[in-house]
Design a protein around this motif. Sequence first.
Motif, PDB file in Angstrom:
ATOM      1  N   GLY A 110       0.807  -1.216   0.000  1.00 38.12           N
ATOM      2  CA  GLY A 110       0.000   0.000   0.000  1.00 38.12           C
ATOM      3  C   GLY A 110       0.838   1.262   0.000  1.00 38.12           C
ATOM      4  N   LEU A 111       0.181   2.373  -0.270  1.00 38.50           N
ATOM      5  CA  LEU A 111       0.850   3.676  -0.318  1.00 38.50           C
ATOM      6  C   LEU A 111       0.461   4.504   0.904  1.00 38.50           C
ATOM      7  N   PRO A 112       1.367   5.336   1.425  1.00 33.83           N
ATOM      8  CA  PRO A 112       1.053   6.157   2.598  1.00 33.83           C
ATOM      9  C   PRO A 112       0.239   7.384   2.207  1.00 33.83           C
ATOM     10  N   SER A 113      -0.414   7.985   3.201  1.00 35.63           N
ATOM     11  CA  SER A 113      -1.262   9.144   2.880  1.00 35.63           C
ATOM     12  C   SER A 113      -0.429  10.366   2.482  1.00 35.63           C
ATOM     13  N   ASP A 114       0.827  10.434   2.943  1.00 36.75           N
ATOM     14  CA  ASP A 114       1.628  11.616   2.590  1.00 36.75           C
ATOM     15  C   ASP A 114       2.292  11.490   1.212  1.00 36.75           C
ATOM     16  N   PHE A 115       2.021  10.374   0.547  1.00 39.86           N
ATOM     17  CA  PHE A 115       2.679  10.120  -0.730  1.00 39.86           C
ATOM     18  C   PHE A 115       2.232  11.088  -1.823  1.00 39.86           C
TER      19      PHE A 115
END
Length: 192
Positions: A110-115
Amino acid sequence: MGFGIFGFCLVLTLFFKHLACHQPNTDGFFVSEFLKKTVSSSSYSTFSKSYYLSGSSYCSWQGVLCDAQKEHIVEFKASGLGLSGPIPDNTFGKLNKLQSLDLSSNKITGLPSDFWSLTSLKSFNLSSNQISGSLSNNIGNFGSLEALDLSNNNLSEEIPEATGSLVSLRILNLSRHRFEQTIPSGILKCLH
Ligand SMILES: *[C@@H]1O[C@H](CO)[C@@H](O)[C@H](O)[C@H]1NC(C)=O
Ligand SMILES: *[C@@H]1O[C@H](CO)[C@@H](O)[C@H](O)[C@H]1NC(C)=O
Ligand SMILES: *[C@@H]1O[C@H](CO)[C@@H](O)[C@H](O)[C@H]1NC(C)=O
């Protein structure tokens, strides 16, 4: 007493100087945080000695390319290294000069929200990982994106509407399977 404190500070200074490449808030620190959390603990020490994280400056780590000032990482490549789990917050999302990220053929989930703040990103390759669900409409934030390869994951086939606002996009690969990689030319036309 005064000397004691002075001596202590001197030792601390030397200690931190030695760790300069891992100093908080440098690009090298954010990448090492990412590797710490995605390389399996059993292989981390071998990994850090032999592959990434060795050398005096993070700009000389394998897979890293820095800008001319040797301060910001502009390219990072770590393909096929068995990295697993989500990309944590406060790692790649903080590399605000990053232009190219290749994490293909790992086990990223998954990808982080700050990405989504990586507005300078031009090329992003996350093919052959384990991302599931649907792609976020936040993809529209990547205004400089030219190539996006998310093929061979477990994403839903739906292409988010915001993808249409990516005016620089030339390559979009969202196919689930490695060899099924074309998207209808109609969609490509819409992107331009
Ligand atoms: C992404 O990485 C895979 C595996 O390394 C490679 O085969 C593919 O060509 C890359 N995609 C793009 C758009 O460069
Ligand atoms: C892929 O996603 C579907 C539905 O989103 C889920 O049922 C399935 O278990 C996932 N497969 C893998 C290999 O993660
Ligand atoms: C995805 O498609 C692009 C454009 O056709 C291609 O360059 C790339 O190699 C493909 N990725 C993979 C993993 O096959």
